[in-house]
Design an enzyme around this catalytic site. Structure first.
Site, mmCIF file in Angstrom:
data_model
loop_
_atom_site.group_PDB
_atom_site.id
_atom_site.type_symbol
_atom_site.label_atom_id
_atom_site.label_comp_id
_atom_site.label_asym_id
_atom_site.label_seq_id
_atom_site.Cartn_x
_atom_site.Cartn_y
_atom_site.Cartn_z
ATOM 1 N N ASN A 16 0.834 -1.214 0.000
ATOM 2 C CA ASN A 16 0.000 0.000 0.000
ATOM 3 C C ASN A 16 0.863 1.255 0.000
ATOM 4 O O ASN A 16 0.552 2.237 -0.690
ATOM 5 C CB ASN A 16 -0.957 -0.006 1.190
ATOM 6 C CG ASN A 16 -2.212 -0.803 0.895
ATOM 7 O OD1 ASN A 16 -3.066 -0.364 0.129
ATOM 8 N ND2 ASN A 16 -2.302 -1.994 1.473
ATOM 9 N N MET A 92 1.176 -3.490 12.279
ATOM 10 C CA MET A 92 0.568 -4.635 12.965
ATOM 11 C C MET A 92 0.333 -4.436 14.469
ATOM 12 O O MET A 92 -0.131 -5.346 15.143
ATOM 13 C CB MET A 92 1.395 -5.902 12.731
ATOM 14 C CG MET A 92 1.417 -6.345 11.264
ATOM 15 S SD MET A 92 -0.211 -6.407 10.485
ATOM 16 C CE MET A 92 -0.839 -7.904 11.235
ATOM 17 N N HIS A 112 -8.497 -1.415 6.001
ATOM 18 C CA HIS A 112 -8.822 -2.771 6.457
ATOM 19 C C HIS A 112 -9.404 -3.550 5.276
ATOM 20 O O HIS A 112 -10.304 -3.046 4.593
ATOM 21 C CB HIS A 112 -9.830 -2.713 7.614
ATOM 22 C CG HIS A 112 -10.110 -4.062 8.179
ATOM 23 N ND1 HIS A 112 -9.214 -4.704 9.011
ATOM 24 C CD2 HIS A 112 -11.141 -4.911 7.998
ATOM 25 C CE1 HIS A 112 -9.700 -5.895 9.323
ATOM 26 N NE2 HIS A 112 -10.859 -6.049 8.721
HETATM 27 C C1 GRF Z 1 -3.331 -4.831 3.749
HETATM 28 O O1 GRF Z 1 -4.149 -5.892 3.329
HETATM 29 C C2 GRF Z 1 -4.106 -3.879 4.620
HETATM 30 O O2 GRF Z 1 -5.462 -3.815 4.289
HETATM 31 C C3 GRF Z 1 -3.935 -4.470 5.990
HETATM 32 O O3 GRF Z 1 -2.626 -4.958 6.020
HETATM 33 C C4 GRF Z 1 -2.218 -5.293 4.695
HETATM 34 C C5 GRF Z 1 -0.937 -4.580 4.440
HETATM 35 O O4 GRF Z 1 -0.372 -4.938 3.214
HETATM 36 N N1 GRF Z 1 -4.216 -3.492 7.028
HETATM 37 P P1 GRF Z 1 0.854 -4.115 2.638
HETATM 38 O O5 GRF Z 1 1.958 -4.165 3.685
HETATM 39 O O6 GRF Z 1 0.387 -2.713 2.379
HETATM 40 O O7 GRF Z 1 1.246 -4.838 1.401
#
Ligand code: GRF
Length: 205
Positions: A16, A92, A112
């Site tokens: 992301n 996390m 989310h």
């Molecule tokens: C994503 O699926 C987001 O929705 C969740 O954690 C994941 C993170 O993925 N909160 P990334 O590290 O952005 O690839």
């Protein structure tokens, strides 16, 4: 138009984070990322930041006696980089520091991978797949002391009825996350969200 000054908080792969950077570089997200904060010294997100000359601050849990103190440190870094918006992208740990949550009230957002309040917590895509729902989606919300339950900014439905595995479900939702998150970050440069109880209403500047 003024760019939104963003801090990214990430613990892992950072897709992301990368997607937001891509939209910034393409001129479709009016923001700049001032700092990446991570609790994980091995997070792949770190190399994304380094490749893009973005400062990295590693704040590891083990160096603090409690989570409140850890979040005070995060707040100090956010203050130092003078950010307008804190974007949780796969961070996390639940933010617990009162001081941080109060100082950055309605300035911290999370994404989310489900339609909240369905399937909160970890493995939301697997939860949705295992439950057998036909549609799931993406929720972007403000972060408060609750778990995945702050006021909702944006939701998008994803049809998962043809997905054959939890992994396929997650991949389909992730594609939507990448576009949606950059779009919402950009919206902070063009207007503001007024939070009234559970509702976040968007008003253009
Ligand atoms: C994503 O699926 C987001 O929705 C969740 O954690 C994941 C993170 O993925 N909160 P990334 O590290 O952005 O690839």
């Amino acid at each position: 138009m003024k760019k939104v000054k963003v801090a990214i908080l990430a613990s892992g792969r950072g897709s992301n984070f990368k997607a937001i950077l891509k939209e910034i570089n393409a001129g479709t997200c009016n923001a700049e990322i001032n700092v990446l904060i991570t609790n994980n010294p091995d997070a792949p997100a770190i190399s994304i930041a380094e490749e893009n000359d973005i400062p990295v601050e590693i704040i590891e849990r083990k160096f603090f006696t409690n989570r409140e103190d850890m979040d005070v440190k995060i707040k100090e870094i956010l203050d130092q980089y003078e950010v307008d918006l804190v974007v949780l992208a796969g961070y996390m740990l639940v933010l617990k520091g009162k001081e941080l949550l109060e100082a950055y009230k309605n300035k911290i957002i999370n994404i989310h991978p489900a339609l909240l309040p369905s399937f909160p917590g970890v493995d939301a895509q697997k939860q949705a797949f295992d439950y057998g729902v036909k549609v799931s989606g993406v929720t972007i919300h403000f972060v408060d002391a609750t778990l995945d339950a702050g006021p909702i900014i944006y939701q998008e439905v994803v049809d998962i009825s043809n997905c054959k595995t939890a992994e396929e479900t997650a991949a389909k939702i992730l594609k939507i996350e990448h576009k949606a998150y950059a779009k919402i970050v950009d919206s902070f440069s063009k207007g503001k969200y007024i939070v009234d109880g559970r509702r976040a209403k968007y008003i253009l500047d």
